[in-house]
Scaffold this motif. Structure first.
Motif, PDB file in Angstrom:
ATOM      1  N   TYR A  51       0.810  -1.218   0.000  1.00  0.00           N
ATOM      2  CA  TYR A  51       0.000   0.000   0.000  1.00  0.00           C
ATOM      3  C   TYR A  51       0.847   1.274   0.000  1.00  0.00           C
ATOM      4  O   TYR A  51       0.349   2.352   0.307  1.00  0.00           O
ATOM      5  CB  TYR A  51      -0.939  -0.002   1.202  1.00  0.00           C
ATOM      6  CG  TYR A  51      -1.909  -1.166   1.184  1.00  0.00           C
ATOM      7  CD1 TYR A  51      -2.947  -1.207   0.260  1.00  0.00           C
ATOM      8  CD2 TYR A  51      -1.776  -2.220   2.075  1.00  0.00           C
ATOM      9  CE1 TYR A  51      -3.825  -2.275   0.221  1.00  0.00           C
ATOM     10  CE2 TYR A  51      -2.648  -3.299   2.041  1.00  0.00           C
ATOM     11  CZ  TYR A  51      -3.672  -3.317   1.118  1.00  0.00           C
ATOM     12  OH  TYR A  51      -4.533  -4.383   1.086  1.00  0.00           O
ATOM     13  N   VAL A  54      -0.528   4.425  -1.776  1.00  0.00           N
ATOM     14  CA  VAL A  54      -1.598   5.086  -1.014  1.00  0.00           C
ATOM     15  C   VAL A  54      -0.993   5.936   0.093  1.00  0.00           C
ATOM     16  O   VAL A  54      -1.380   7.092   0.302  1.00  0.00           O
ATOM     17  CB  VAL A  54      -2.563   4.038  -0.423  1.00  0.00           C
ATOM     18  CG1 VAL A  54      -3.595   4.708   0.468  1.00  0.00           C
ATOM     19  CG2 VAL A  54      -3.249   3.264  -1.533  1.00  0.00           C
ATOM     20  N   PHE A  55      -0.017   5.364   0.816  1.00  0.00           N
ATOM     21  CA  PHE A  55       0.589   6.095   1.924  1.00  0.00           C
ATOM     22  C   PHE A  55       1.400   7.292   1.434  1.00  0.00           C
ATOM     23  O   PHE A  55       1.402   8.350   2.055  1.00  0.00           O
ATOM     24  CB  PHE A  55       1.478   5.159   2.745  1.00  0.00           C
ATOM     25  CG  PHE A  55       0.718   4.072   3.468  1.00  0.00           C
ATOM     26  CD1 PHE A  55      -0.621   4.238   3.791  1.00  0.00           C
ATOM     27  CD2 PHE A  55       1.337   2.894   3.821  1.00  0.00           C
ATOM     28  CE1 PHE A  55      -1.327   3.250   4.449  1.00  0.00           C
ATOM     29  CE2 PHE A  55       0.639   1.891   4.487  1.00  0.00           C
ATOM     30  CZ  PHE A  55      -0.699   2.072   4.803  1.00  0.00           C
ATOM     31  N   ARG A  58      -1.042  10.043   0.589  1.00  0.00           N
ATOM     32  CA  ARG A  58      -1.587  10.641   1.809  1.00  0.00           C
ATOM     33  C   ARG A  58      -0.562  11.509   2.512  1.00  0.00           C
ATOM     34  O   ARG A  58      -0.869  12.613   2.981  1.00  0.00           O
ATOM     35  CB  ARG A  58      -2.096   9.544   2.741  1.00  0.00           C
ATOM     36  CG  ARG A  58      -3.406   8.922   2.290  1.00  0.00           C
ATOM     37  CD  ARG A  58      -3.749   7.675   3.072  1.00  0.00           C
ATOM     38  NE  ARG A  58      -3.760   7.898   4.507  1.00  0.00           N
ATOM     39  CZ  ARG A  58      -3.916   6.928   5.402  1.00  0.00           C
ATOM     40  NH1 ARG A  58      -4.057   5.677   5.009  1.00  0.00           N
ATOM     41  NH2 ARG A  58      -3.931   7.205   6.681  1.00  0.00           N
ATOM     42  N   ASP A 134     -10.941   2.243  13.910  1.00  0.00           N
ATOM     43  CA  ASP A 134     -10.162   1.492  12.925  1.00  0.00           C
ATOM     44  C   ASP A 134      -8.839   2.196  12.678  1.00  0.00           C
ATOM     45  O   ASP A 134      -8.797   3.312  12.164  1.00  0.00           O
ATOM     46  CB  ASP A 134     -10.955   1.388  11.623  1.00  0.00           C
ATOM     47  CG  ASP A 134     -10.214   0.575  10.561  1.00  0.00           C
ATOM     48  OD1 ASP A 134      -9.181  -0.036  10.902  1.00  0.00           O
ATOM     49  OD2 ASP A 134     -10.664   0.578   9.406  1.00  0.00           O
ATOM     50  N   THR A 136      -6.323   0.439  11.075  1.00  0.00           N
ATOM     51  CA  THR A 136      -5.624  -0.466  10.156  1.00  0.00           C
ATOM     52  C   THR A 136      -5.010   0.260   8.962  1.00  0.00           C
ATOM     53  O   THR A 136      -4.091  -0.264   8.327  1.00  0.00           O
ATOM     54  CB  THR A 136      -6.573  -1.561   9.636  1.00  0.00           C
ATOM     55  OG1 THR A 136      -7.707  -0.935   9.010  1.00  0.00           O
ATOM     56  CG2 THR A 136      -7.049  -2.460  10.776  1.00  0.00           C
ATOM     57  N   THR A 137      -5.494   1.451   8.639  1.00  0.00           N
ATOM     58  CA  THR A 137      -4.928   2.174   7.489  1.00  0.00           C
ATOM     59  C   THR A 137      -3.946   3.261   7.918  1.00  0.00           C
ATOM     60  O   THR A 137      -3.462   4.017   7.077  1.00  0.00           O
ATOM     61  CB  THR A 137      -6.044   2.818   6.647  1.00  0.00           C
ATOM     62  OG1 THR A 137      -6.780   3.747   7.453  1.00  0.00           O
ATOM     63  CG2 THR A 137      -6.993   1.754   6.103  1.00  0.00           C
ATOM     64  N   TYR A 139      -0.332   4.809   9.411  1.00  0.00           N
ATOM     65  CA  TYR A 139       1.067   4.475   9.184  1.00  0.00           C
ATOM     66  C   TYR A 139       1.939   5.516   9.891  1.00  0.00           C
ATOM     67  O   TYR A 139       1.528   6.674  10.056  1.00  0.00           O
ATOM     68  CB  TYR A 139       1.391   4.457   7.690  1.00  0.00           C
ATOM     69  CG  TYR A 139       1.189   5.792   7.003  1.00  0.00           C
ATOM     70  CD1 TYR A 139       2.268   6.649   6.768  1.00  0.00           C
ATOM     71  CD2 TYR A 139      -0.075   6.209   6.607  1.00  0.00           C
ATOM     72  CE1 TYR A 139       2.076   7.873   6.166  1.00  0.00           C
ATOM     73  CE2 TYR A 139      -0.277   7.427   6.002  1.00  0.00           C
ATOM     74  CZ  TYR A 139       0.802   8.264   5.781  1.00  0.00           C
ATOM     75  OH  TYR A 139       0.608   9.485   5.181  1.00  0.00           O
TER      76      TYR A 139
END
Length: 207
Positions: A51, A54-55, A58, A134, A136-137, A139
């Protein structure tokens, strides 16, 4: 004549998208430099690469927004809080998640660390899930000057990270136990300690 193989870009379109978003605020060159900085940091620390695009997107978006706010190019809608801990993998992530959960978006929250680890503490993820949060996403993120300059409140988590002292900022240091390597019962106690501190901070900021 043989041709050189085409270089594969694992992050197609990120610079294009952010250059469009920040058109009139930042040049494309600055956007590209911010994306590259995010890639450099996250690629060097991430343990799981799946991922990463995505990170990176972001992280670059967050850094551009922090810079825009710090430079007075974008107005703040709500107070900004940043939670800082060295690895940005446990305490600061819990504090940020609980703040977002309890504040009903009346504040904006960031996290950062001077030596971010590759992933969030799995027990921290578990004890927050018990509260319906949540993580989980999430970092770990690096500490940057723009994040500090954009913040109204800077909270260090008793872990030795030094932040520049800037006028007009509120600074707090919370002496919170480190969840790393602790059993889940201890991490639950740490979570509850942080929640009590977050609740008190939000009352002071928002009331």
């Amino acid at each position: 004549m043989s041709q050189s193989p085409t270089t594969f870009d694992p992050y197609p379109g990120i610079v294009d998208d952010l250059a469009y978003t920040y058109e009139g605020v930042f040049t494309r060159e600055r956007v590209a430099a911010t994306v590259q900085a995010a890639r450099d940091v996250l690629e060097s620390t991430a343990k799981v690469k799946t991922y990463l695009p995505v990170f990176v997107a972001r992280q670059a978006r967050e850094q551009l927004m922090a810079a825009a706010q710090a430079e007075g190019l974008v107005a703040k809608a709500v107070p900004e809080i940043v939670f800082v801990c060295v690895q940005n993998a446990g305490r600061s992530q819990m504090a940020a998640a609980l703040t977002e959960h309890l504040s009903a978006r009346r504040v904006h929250v960031r996290t950062a660390g001077s030596a971010p680890s590759g992933e969030i503490n799995s027990t921290v993820v578990e004890v927050l899930a018990e509260r319906g949060i949540d993580l989980t996403t999430a970092y770990p993120k690096p500490l940057t000057d723009n994040v500090i300059r954009a913040a109204d409140v800077i909270v260090t988590m008793g872990c030795g990270d030094a932040c520049p002292v800037l006028p007009g900022k509120r600074y707090e240091d919370w002496d919170v136990a480190d969840p790393a390597g602790q059993p889940i019962e201890v991490v639950r106690d740490i979570r509850d300690d942080i929640q009590a501190r977050v609740t008190n901070l939000l009352r002071q900021i928002l009331d």
